[in-house]
Design an enzyme around this catalytic site. Structure first.
Site, PDB file in Angstrom:
ATOM      1  N   CYS B  83       2.760  10.141   2.386  1.00  0.00           N
ATOM      2  CA  CYS B  83       2.916   9.185   3.262  1.00  0.00           C
ATOM      3  C   CYS B  83       1.650   9.199   4.414  1.00  0.00           C
ATOM      4  O   CYS B  83       1.714   8.630   5.502  1.00  0.00           O
ATOM      5  CB  CYS B  83       4.111   8.671   3.874  1.00  0.00           C
ATOM      6  SG  CYS B  83       5.245   9.144   2.366  1.00  0.00           S
ATOM      7  N   HIS B 332       5.678  -0.249   5.688  1.00  0.00           N
ATOM      8  CA  HIS B 332       5.314   0.952   5.517  1.00  0.00           C
ATOM      9  C   HIS B 332       4.510   1.064   4.265  1.00  0.00           C
ATOM     10  O   HIS B 332       4.915   1.452   2.990  1.00  0.00           O
ATOM     11  CB  HIS B 332       6.492   1.927   5.402  1.00  0.00           C
ATOM     12  CG  HIS B 332       6.258   3.400   5.085  1.00  0.00           C
ATOM     13  ND1 HIS B 332       5.135   4.105   5.413  1.00  0.00           N
ATOM     14  CD2 HIS B 332       6.798   4.553   4.693  1.00  0.00           C
ATOM     15  CE1 HIS B 332       4.873   5.185   5.127  1.00  0.00           C
ATOM     16  NE2 HIS B 332       5.913   5.447   4.481  1.00  0.00           N
TER      17      HIS B 332
END
Ligand SMILES: [Zn+2]
Lengths: 131, 386
Positions: B83, B332
């Site tokens: 991420c 996200h």
């Protein structure tokens, strides 16, 4: 999980084999090729203790599909008296009564059954020690 | 090393974009960054993407994106740090400009997460954890952060309601962001009235599954001055790693990689944490935001959640955290998140944040913190108005 992967990991999964650095004594599970504390590369095989203390835990309510039959289930991290920590499922317990600091016993259990290769995989799970 | 500046930013509306493809969302954001910079040719492209392979079956991300962006034959690299891939793309882009190898570089991020089932997305995301010793036992990403939250809340006597203040603040800010996936406010009681995902975390503690992309154009400060456009100087960059498995950390709620990356970025910039006017942090889960603000040094250990509950991280607080709405409200798209953070900080420093979320008092120094997995990697940048 691919069969060779299960086969390769049998020593640590089935016999709880860890390794201890021959120079500084740090214990590793799973075994490693180099000590991250002192850089030494020779290790001795040891067996893990069968009891530890619960450091943290959660109850998984939305699992990955291979664990969907078991949800909700508890999973946590335990710490052994020798300082080593490991993750595993917590079973045979009341989910509402789990507490940080509880003593846990390691037992050998089936972990995954819904495997695309048809392999049943086994490893440790934690069981609260009520007595 | 040459000084590096951001001269263009580009983003697009994030969300579940079924009508748009992996390559098209990238190109949409990338074109916006080129237009913003007033540039039509780049020397090189660096794209952060966590796993095009698992989400859409497409790897070779650098080449496909350069091709569809119409930048024929340029060098293009795909970088990955779970991420934190977007933050890493920025860092690699900075190296390329600073070293003199390229004059104009696009640092971008992209992720297309909804071309697979929820289970497919869970599988792909879990690839950022320790497959053999964590995921094997049945843990999920919410599960890992839930374990951090459990240990933290037990130690510091934090209440469920205090933790709920973090997603409430995120949605308050995100409601003013036209590019956010979930631009609406929520009430504090909504959090614990929702679906429990992994105790003690509920659905509203978790960032969503998102399709999205973001891009920025980097060049030297010298070039930027000639372009006669507002530019933002990048004064600090830090990256660090930690154990891949959460279980192998002495403290289960101290994010060591973020602490080190933050210190190194501040040192490079010649700044201290109290100099920072606004920050975008990696709130993949409510608890993560609090732990990050502690590891960066904004608050003392154990005070992160309580400080947020007291309003210290609000737009008008001591240190505004995630003015964009954060991962929680903005969305996200894992590989794009780190560049999305840069887009927000550049807007705040230029005084261009839309919808009433512009921080008052003309912020001059901003920070971004992007994190991979359960903290096994972290990237921090410092951006300044010159
Ligand atoms: Zn050693």
């Amino acid at each position: 999980m691919f069969p060779s992967r299960i086969w390769r990991e049998m020593p640590q999964r089935y016999r709880l084999e860890a390794s201890t650095c021959k120079k500084c004594g740090k214990i590793f599970y799973p075994p490693r090729l180099i000590c991250d504390k002192c850089g030494y590369r020779k290790f001795e095989k040891i067996n893990l203790p069968e009891e530890g203390k619960l450091k943290t835990f959660t109850v998984i309510r939305t699992p990955a599909s291979q664990f969907s039959d078991e949800a909700p289930y508890a999973i946590g991290i335990i710490r052994f008296s020798n300082g080593l920590q490991m993750m595993g499922q917590i079973v045979d317990c009341d989910l509402e009564k789990l507490k940080i600091g509880q003593a846990m016993r390691l037992e050998f259990r089936r972990v995954q059954t819904h495997d695309t290769h048809g392999v049943l995989s086994y490893a440790h799970k934690f069981v609260p020690k009520w007595y | 090393m040459r000084d590096v500046a951001v001269v263009g930013i580009g983003i697009m509306k994030w969300g579940e974009l079924w009508e748009k493809s992996f390559r098209d969302i990238f190109v949409e954001a990338a074109l916006n960054s080129l237009d913003d910079a007033g540039v039509d040719k780049i020397d090189s492209l660096v794209v952060g993407c966590m796993t095009g392979g698992l989400f859409v079956g497409q790897e070779h991300v650098g080449a496909i994106m350069a091709d569809y962006l119409g930048q024929k034959n340029i060098p293009a690299a795909h970088v990955e740090s779970a991420c934190a891939s977007g933050g890493l793309a920025l860092r690699q882009g900075i190296f390329e400009v600073a070293s003199g190898m390229s004059d104009i570089v696009m640092a971008a991020g992209v992720e297309k997460m909804t071309d697979t089932s929820g289970d497919g997305a869970t599988y792909a995301l879990a690839a950022a954890a320790d497959q053999e010793y964590e995921v094997f036992h049945g843990v999920t990403f919410p599960g890992l952060y839930a374990m951090m939250a459990c240990a933290y809340m037990n130690k510091y006597k934090v209440t469920r309601k205090q933790l709920s203040s973090i997603p409430v603040k995120a949605h308050h800010n995100g409601a003013m962001n036209p590019y956010a996936q979930y631009p609406f406010p929520i009430k504090i009681e909504d959090v614990a009235n929702g679906v429990k995902v992994a105790d003690p975390l509920y659905l509203l503690d978790c960032s969503p599954i998102t399709d999205g992309a973001a891009a920025c154009i980097l060049t030297t400060v010298e070039n930027a001055k000639k372009m006669k456009k507002p530019y933002i100087k990048i004064t600090g960059s830090g990256m660090a790693t930690d154990t891949i498995a959460l279980s192998q950390r002495d403290s289960l709620f101290w994010l060591k990689s973020t602490e080190i990356a933050g210190k190194n970025a501040l040192k490079m910039a010649g700044r201290k944490i109290s100099d920072i006017d606004c920050v975008e942090v990696h709130d993949c889960f409510s608890i993560a935001e609090a732990l990050v603000t502690e590891a960066l040094g904004f608050f003392k250990p154990g005070m992160g959640v309580k400080a947020a509950a007291a309003g210290k991280t609000a737009l008008d607080g001591q240190i505004p955290v995630n003015p964009s709405g954060g991962l929680k409200s903005k969305g996200h798209p894992v590989g794009a998140t780190g560049i999305g953070q840069v887009v927000e900080i550049v807007k705040q420093l230029r005084g261009e944040a839309e919808g009433g979320r512009q921080i008052k008092g003309s912020p001059k120094i901003g920070m971004t913190q992007n994190m991979g997995g359960s903290g096994a990697s972290a990237v921090v940048h410092i951006l300044e108005v010159e």
